[in-house]
Enzyme design. Structure first.
Site, PDB file in Angstrom:
ATOM      1  N   PRO A 119      19.904  65.471  22.305  1.00  0.00           N
ATOM      2  CA  PRO A 119      20.983  66.459  22.343  1.00  0.00           C
ATOM      3  C   PRO A 119      21.337  66.940  20.941  1.00  0.00           C
ATOM      4  O   PRO A 119      21.610  66.135  20.053  1.00  0.00           O
ATOM      5  CB  PRO A 119      22.146  65.670  22.948  1.00  0.00           C
ATOM      6  CG  PRO A 119      21.870  64.246  22.596  1.00  0.00           C
ATOM      7  CD  PRO A 119      20.376  64.091  22.598  1.00  0.00           C
ATOM      8  N   SER A 148      23.644  68.588  24.922  1.00  0.00           N
ATOM      9  CA  SER A 148      24.866  68.197  24.219  1.00  0.00           C
ATOM     10  C   SER A 148      26.131  68.695  24.928  1.00  0.00           C
ATOM     11  O   SER A 148      26.130  69.760  25.542  1.00  0.00           O
ATOM     12  CB  SER A 148      24.826  68.782  22.802  1.00  0.00           C
ATOM     13  OG  SER A 148      26.075  68.685  22.184  1.00  0.00           O
ATOM     14  N   TYR A 171      30.481  63.680  24.552  1.00  0.00           N
ATOM     15  CA  TYR A 171      31.416  63.315  23.486  1.00  0.00           C
ATOM     16  C   TYR A 171      32.747  63.031  24.160  1.00  0.00           C
ATOM     17  O   TYR A 171      33.251  63.860  24.919  1.00  0.00           O
ATOM     18  CB  TYR A 171      31.598  64.462  22.490  1.00  0.00           C
ATOM     19  CG  TYR A 171      30.522  64.560  21.429  1.00  0.00           C
ATOM     20  CD1 TYR A 171      30.150  63.461  20.665  1.00  0.00           C
ATOM     21  CD2 TYR A 171      29.891  65.775  21.172  1.00  0.00           C
ATOM     22  CE1 TYR A 171      29.171  63.552  19.685  1.00  0.00           C
ATOM     23  CE2 TYR A 171      28.918  65.883  20.190  1.00  0.00           C
ATOM     24  CZ  TYR A 171      28.564  64.769  19.445  1.00  0.00           C
ATOM     25  OH  TYR A 171      27.600  64.869  18.482  1.00  0.00           O
ATOM     26  N   THR A 197      27.916  59.308  23.492  1.00  0.00           N
ATOM     27  CA  THR A 197      27.684  59.123  22.056  1.00  0.00           C
ATOM     28  C   THR A 197      28.887  58.426  21.433  1.00  0.00           C
ATOM     29  O   THR A 197      30.018  58.902  21.544  1.00  0.00           O
ATOM     30  CB  THR A 197      27.429  60.489  21.382  1.00  0.00           C
ATOM     31  OG1 THR A 197      26.258  61.048  21.974  1.00  0.00           O
ATOM     32  CG2 THR A 197      27.212  60.339  19.883  1.00  0.00           C
ATOM     33  N   LYS A 271      24.790  55.933  23.480  1.00  0.00           N
ATOM     34  CA  LYS A 271      23.970  56.501  22.377  1.00  0.00           C
ATOM     35  C   LYS A 271      24.657  56.243  21.037  1.00  0.00           C
ATOM     36  O   LYS A 271      25.839  56.581  20.867  1.00  0.00           O
ATOM     37  CB  LYS A 271      23.803  58.005  22.576  1.00  0.00           C
ATOM     38  CG  LYS A 271      23.032  58.707  21.452  1.00  0.00           C
ATOM     39  CD  LYS A 271      22.746  60.169  21.799  1.00  0.00           C
ATOM     40  CE  LYS A 271      21.860  60.859  20.776  1.00  0.00           C
ATOM     41  NZ  LYS A 271      22.538  61.268  19.562  1.00  0.00           N
ATOM     42  N   HIS A 295      22.510  59.069  14.793  1.00  0.00           N
ATOM     43  CA  HIS A 295      22.834  60.491  14.853  1.00  0.00           C
ATOM     44  C   HIS A 295      21.981  61.281  13.851  1.00  0.00           C
ATOM     45  O   HIS A 295      22.420  62.278  13.283  1.00  0.00           O
ATOM     46  CB  HIS A 295      24.330  60.694  14.552  1.00  0.00           C
ATOM     47  CG  HIS A 295      24.992  61.734  15.401  1.00  0.00           C
ATOM     48  ND1 HIS A 295      25.898  61.434  16.388  1.00  0.00           N
ATOM     49  CD2 HIS A 295      24.900  63.092  15.413  1.00  0.00           C
ATOM     50  CE1 HIS A 295      26.346  62.551  16.948  1.00  0.00           C
ATOM     51  NE2 HIS A 295      25.736  63.571  16.375  1.00  0.00           N
ATOM     52  N   ARG A 350      15.603  67.199  14.857  1.00  0.00           N
ATOM     53  CA  ARG A 350      15.313  68.346  13.990  1.00  0.00           C
ATOM     54  C   ARG A 350      13.934  68.975  14.213  1.00  0.00           C
ATOM     55  O   ARG A 350      13.831  70.222  14.166  1.00  0.00           O
ATOM     56  CB  ARG A 350      15.490  67.938  12.528  1.00  0.00           C
ATOM     57  CG  ARG A 350      16.956  67.598  12.182  1.00  0.00           C
ATOM     58  CD  ARG A 350      17.070  67.111  10.757  1.00  0.00           C
ATOM     59  NE  ARG A 350      18.417  66.698  10.382  1.00  0.00           N
ATOM     60  CZ  ARG A 350      18.902  65.475  10.546  1.00  0.00           C
ATOM     61  NH1 ARG A 350      18.168  64.524  11.129  1.00  0.00           N
ATOM     62  NH2 ARG A 350      20.119  65.177  10.147  1.00  0.00           N
TER      63      ARG A 350
END
Ligand SMILES: Cc1cc2nc3c(=O)[nH]c(=O)nc-3n(C[C@H](O)[C@H](O)[C@H](O)COP(=O)(O)O)c2cc1C
Length: 399
Positions: A119, A148, A171, A197, A271, A295, A350
């Protein structure tokens, strides 16, 4: 150029490459640059790094800063990569490796590859098609995508583009009723798994992002609403009253898993764990899986790469739940090393955004193809025909 192409065609036709069809294709698409040294199309990339400078050229400075940033002095960001070079592959020969199977099963669903799209928030900041382009590439290649909370496209549209469920990353916030609404929307859309997360309990110092943002004078309405918080103005909050909401949740404790279990039937992953103690507590408190992650070097600047954390976590978990690892994965050999140290599957962040920012869906598609091809060759090299045959004996850590 013509003689170079002729030579490459000769190489691709050589019996040396028989059976490795994808290598032939890679040679046939030898890099053609526009004169700036950058690849001119997705198919020209020979490794994931070929996409990075193209994405850098295309993506505005503030968004580039958001993507590349670690925290503080970025020791953890560097440590994530450095950890892979501490291990070597144990080459094995004279094993029938004519058929290699990369497939993995997670919670009853089969994927073509153990390489997962992690995510990452706000993907339209990198390409106008954002998460939709990523979903189409994930569909084409049969990879798992995790979406995400701060996606720039609603979960329903992403699942429609993926043509299958994606997993939802959560989140937490200061209000459990907001969490409940987010989770229920993801579940109703078809997500079978929620990954909570937990590695950003109280903000962070993303220095590089802040520095690059100072160099960017654009007013960006494509990714930020003109008013309101960049967090709660995202599509997943569209039906939610976010007034007074704190987007960090520094008081979160293990009983959260039970609270979440009471409002959803989705599997619950945690996570952002980096220690055996926390992995043990996660399983004891009912987590269905763990994502070993810092992260992407953007949480606590521990200076410890995720691959270094993996063995102790795998030992603590003892195969009771899947263990996914992310952070610094850039090569098929990296994936193999993580699998050998106990990961069930491996996430990338990335690299697929480099592909997205460079060429949209074809860029993400090619990133997945390259990594799958590299993993296949790594498995051939260690004599592992499927993921089960990748074991601790497939790699060496020199003293
Ligand atoms: C720009 C950016 C945005 C991210 N956004 C999220 C997010 O919204 N939720 C989350 O759980 N992790 C997020 N992550 C972390 C990734 O899920 C993943 O853990 C990390 O990128 C893996 O490391 P890698 O980028 O070195 O492959 C983000 C990472 C980056 C680089």
């Amino acid at each position: 150029m013509n003689s170079r192409r002729a030579f490459i065609s000769f190489l691709a036709a050589s019996p040396l490459y028989a059976g490795l069809g994808f290598l032939g294709r890679a040679f046939a698409q030898t890099p053609v640059s526009n004169g700036d040294g950058l690849i001119a199309r997705a198919g020209d990339a020979l490794d994931v790094f070929d996409f990075e400078p193209v994405a850098h050229r295309n993506i505005p400075p503030a968004h580039w800063g958001y993507l590349v940033s670690g925290v503080d002095g970025e020791d953890t960001l560097k440590a994530n990569r450095a950890a892979y070079s501490r291990y070597q592959l144990q080459a094995r020969r004279m094993i029938d490796v004519s058929k290699i199977d990369l497939s993995v099963e997670l919670f009853g669903e089969k994927f073509n590859s153990p390489i997962i799209l992690c995510p990452l928030g706000a993907q339209r900041a990198f390409h106008p098609e954002g998460e939709i382009a990523v979903a189409k590439a994930a569909k084409a290649r049969g990879h798992l995508q995790i979406l995400s909370t701060v996606t720039s496209t609603g979960v329903e549209d992403v699942i429609a583009a993926r043509g299958a469920p994606v997993w939802f990353q959560l989140y937490t916030t200061s209000k459990f009723e907001v969490t409940t609404k987010l989770v229920k929307r993801a579940e109703a859309a078809g997500c079978p798994v929620v990954a909570v997360t937990v590695d950003l309990p109280a903000g962070r110092n993303i220095e590089t992002a802040l520095r690059l943002a100072r160099t960017d004078t654009r007013t960006c309405t494509a990714c930020h609403a003109p008013t309101g918080s960049p967090f709660t103005s995202r599509p997943m909050f569209s039906q939610i009253d976010a007034s007074g909401l704190q987007t960090t949740s520094s008081s979160l404790t293990w009983d959260f898993i039970k609270r979440l279990r009471d409002v959803t039937r989705m599997k619950i992953l945690i996570k952002g764990l980096e220690s055996a103690q926390d992995a043990e507590l996660a399983v004891a408190n009912g987590a269905d899986g763990i994502i070993v992650s810092n992260h992407g070097g953007r949480a606590t600047d521990t200076g410890r790469g995720t691959l270094e954390c993996l063995p102790e976590i795998a030992t603590a978990v003892r195969g009771r739940v899947p263990v996914i690892l992310d952070g610094g994965v850039r090569r098929g050999t990296d994936v193999l090393k993580a699998l050998a140290l106990g990961a069930t599957a491996v996430g990338i962040g990335r690299p697929y955004i480099w592909g997205l920012g460079a060429y949209g869906q074809p860029g993400v598609d090619r990133v997945l193809e390259l990594l799958d091809n590299e993993l296949t060759l790594a498995m051939v090299g260690v004599g592992a025909r499927n993921l089960r045959e990748i074991t601790r004996a497939s790699i060496i850590r020199p003293a």
